[in-house]
Design a protein around this motif. Sequence first.
Motif, PDB file in Angstrom:
ATOM      1  N   ASP A  92       0.939  -1.185  -0.092  1.00 28.66           N
ATOM      2  CA  ASP A  92      -0.016   0.055  -0.158  1.00 28.66           C
ATOM      3  C   ASP A  92       0.876   1.236   0.093  1.00 28.66           C
ATOM      4  O   ASP A  92       0.509   2.221  -0.753  1.00 28.66           O
ATOM      5  N   LEU A  93       1.916   1.126   0.710  1.00 28.38           N
ATOM      6  CA  LEU A  93       2.734   2.516   0.846  1.00 28.38           C
ATOM      7  C   LEU A  93       3.562   2.571  -0.302  1.00 28.38           C
ATOM      8  O   LEU A  93       3.917   3.728  -0.687  1.00 28.38           O
ATOM      9  N   MET A  94       3.900   1.676  -1.064  1.00 28.75           N
ATOM     10  CA  MET A  94       4.773   1.768  -2.205  1.00 28.75           C
ATOM     11  C   MET A  94       3.986   1.501  -3.593  1.00 28.75           C
ATOM     12  O   MET A  94       4.683   1.444  -4.699  1.00 28.75           O
ATOM     13  N   TYR A 109       5.155   4.097  -5.943  1.00 29.64           N
ATOM     14  CA  TYR A 109       6.528   4.420  -6.142  1.00 29.64           C
ATOM     15  C   TYR A 109       7.038   4.177  -7.470  1.00 29.64           C
ATOM     16  O   TYR A 109       6.418   3.108  -8.375  1.00 29.64           O
ATOM     17  N   SER A 110       8.198   4.577  -7.932  1.00 30.99           N
ATOM     18  CA  SER A 110       8.747   4.649  -9.331  1.00 30.99           C
ATOM     19  C   SER A 110       9.427   3.351  -9.323  1.00 30.99           C
ATOM     20  O   SER A 110       9.975   2.771  -8.112  1.00 30.99           O
ATOM     21  N   ASP A 111      10.026   2.603 -10.438  1.00 35.00           N
ATOM     22  CA  ASP A 111      10.925   1.593 -10.419  1.00 35.00           C
ATOM     23  C   ASP A 111      12.400   1.718  -9.735  1.00 35.00           C
ATOM     24  O   ASP A 111      13.024   1.189  -8.861  1.00 35.00           O
ATOM     25  N   ALA A 112      12.847   3.218  -9.801  1.00 33.10           N
ATOM     26  CA  ALA A 112      14.175   3.622  -9.139  1.00 33.10           C
ATOM     27  C   ALA A 112      13.845   3.602  -7.752  1.00 33.10           C
ATOM     28  O   ALA A 112      14.752   3.180  -6.902  1.00 33.10           O
ATOM     29  N   GLN A 113      12.727   4.025  -7.109  1.00 37.21           N
ATOM     30  CA  GLN A 113      12.407   4.114  -5.592  1.00 37.21           C
ATOM     31  C   GLN A 113      12.181   2.858  -4.996  1.00 37.21           C
ATOM     32  O   GLN A 113      12.723   2.296  -4.026  1.00 37.21           O
ATOM     33  N   LEU A 114      11.453   1.709  -5.863  1.00 38.41           N
ATOM     34  CA  LEU A 114      11.468   0.294  -5.448  1.00 38.41           C
ATOM     35  C   LEU A 114      12.779  -0.163  -5.388  1.00 38.41           C
ATOM     36  O   LEU A 114      13.195  -0.881  -4.258  1.00 38.41           O
ATOM     37  N   VAL A 116      14.681   0.886  -2.149  1.00 39.47           N
ATOM     38  CA  VAL A 116      14.065   0.107  -1.131  1.00 39.47           C
ATOM     39  C   VAL A 116      14.511  -1.302  -0.992  1.00 39.47           C
ATOM     40  O   VAL A 116      14.972  -1.695   0.288  1.00 39.47           O
ATOM     41  N   ALA A 117      14.741  -1.938  -1.998  1.00 37.78           N
ATOM     42  CA  ALA A 117      15.338  -3.340  -2.045  1.00 37.78           C
ATOM     43  C   ALA A 117      16.696  -3.300  -1.591  1.00 37.78           C
ATOM     44  O   ALA A 117      17.058  -4.170  -0.978  1.00 37.78           O
ATOM     45  N   ILE A 118      17.485  -2.193  -2.082  1.00 41.01           N
ATOM     46  CA  ILE A 118      18.865  -2.247  -1.730  1.00 41.01           C
ATOM     47  C   ILE A 118      18.977  -2.043  -0.053  1.00 41.01           C
ATOM     48  O   ILE A 118      19.734  -2.769   0.366  1.00 41.01           O
ATOM     49  N   VAL A 141       8.962  -8.486   1.807  1.00 41.71           N
ATOM     50  CA  VAL A 141       7.769  -7.592   1.421  1.00 41.71           C
ATOM     51  C   VAL A 141       7.553  -6.997   0.253  1.00 41.71           C
ATOM     52  O   VAL A 141       6.595  -6.424  -0.236  1.00 41.71           O
ATOM     53  N   LEU A 142       8.625  -7.362  -0.750  1.00 38.20           N
ATOM     54  CA  LEU A 142       8.661  -6.821  -1.982  1.00 38.20           C
ATOM     55  C   LEU A 142       8.304  -7.996  -2.989  1.00 38.20           C
ATOM     56  O   LEU A 142       8.879  -9.203  -2.546  1.00 38.20           O
ATOM     57  N   PRO A 143       8.000  -7.770  -4.177  1.00 35.39           N
ATOM     58  CA  PRO A 143       8.011  -8.825  -5.204  1.00 35.39           C
ATOM     59  C   PRO A 143       9.381  -9.134  -5.430  1.00 35.39           C
ATOM     60  O   PRO A 143      10.350  -8.482  -5.457  1.00 35.39           O
ATOM     61  N   ASN A 144       9.620 -10.569  -5.617  1.00 32.86           N
ATOM     62  CA  ASN A 144      10.852 -11.285  -5.758  1.00 32.86           C
ATOM     63  C   ASN A 144      11.830 -10.635  -6.892  1.00 32.86           C
ATOM     64  O   ASN A 144      12.981 -10.352  -6.566  1.00 32.86           O
ATOM     65  N   GLU A 145      10.973 -10.308  -7.998  1.00 33.41           N
ATOM     66  CA  GLU A 145      11.954  -9.868  -9.094  1.00 33.41           C
ATOM     67  C   GLU A 145      12.657  -8.434  -8.557  1.00 33.41           C
ATOM     68  O   GLU A 145      13.568  -7.987  -9.054  1.00 33.41           O
ATOM     69  N   ILE A 146      11.709  -7.661  -7.836  1.00 31.03           N
ATOM     70  CA  ILE A 146      12.370  -6.218  -7.373  1.00 31.03           C
ATOM     71  C   ILE A 146      13.423  -6.516  -6.168  1.00 31.03           C
ATOM     72  O   ILE A 146      14.310  -5.923  -6.057  1.00 31.03           O
TER      73      ILE A 146
END
Length: 210
Positions: free
Chosen positions: A79-81, A84-89, A92-94, A134-139
Amino acid sequence: MKRIIGCLGLMFFLSACSDNNSKNNDEVNALTQPSEQQSAEIDTLEKQNEALQAELEQIQTDLNYKKEEADFYKQLMNDLMEGYSDAQLQEVAIKLWDYQLQVNDVTVLPNGIVEIQENSIEISLTEGQPVYQVLPNEIFMQGKLSGDYMEHLKLNGKPTETTVTDGTVVTGIHHKYVDVAEGATFTLTITEELKQRLGLETTQITIHNR
């Protein structure tokens, strides 16, 4: 007179049979009924079984709670993301991947200089990830160091031994040097990418054994 003697004989016979039956019943009861020790052991086993059952139920309750908690945080992050753009996601992943560089269980300082006073040195590089994804695996996978994180550390000099640890969420590679002479200096190099992840100021790590 004969009748009296006959009656007395019959009475003795019946009495003997009764005694034998009573004795046989006592023997049967002794064989079929558990002893006090056996009863105590049975009670102990029953109590242990009840305790194990209660423990299993508690474990199942905890697992259900953890699953609900993980689902909650995953939905919250989604919900929070949502905007978010791909760069922002990717950013977060990093942040979800954790890298640590330690010498003898002490984290390397930003300046890359390590002072120790030991006759053995262990250099450890670990990679950690959160318990709940909490993120999709590919991200999520975009947050890892490129390639194999172990290849981001280069040693100058062959270690005495190298071991790899593999936990549920943390893995690591550990290089150990033994019989290190006083005043010895070790150097190692890390990649620019790992340097940024560790928040260091240099890619050259220097270890002084005082």
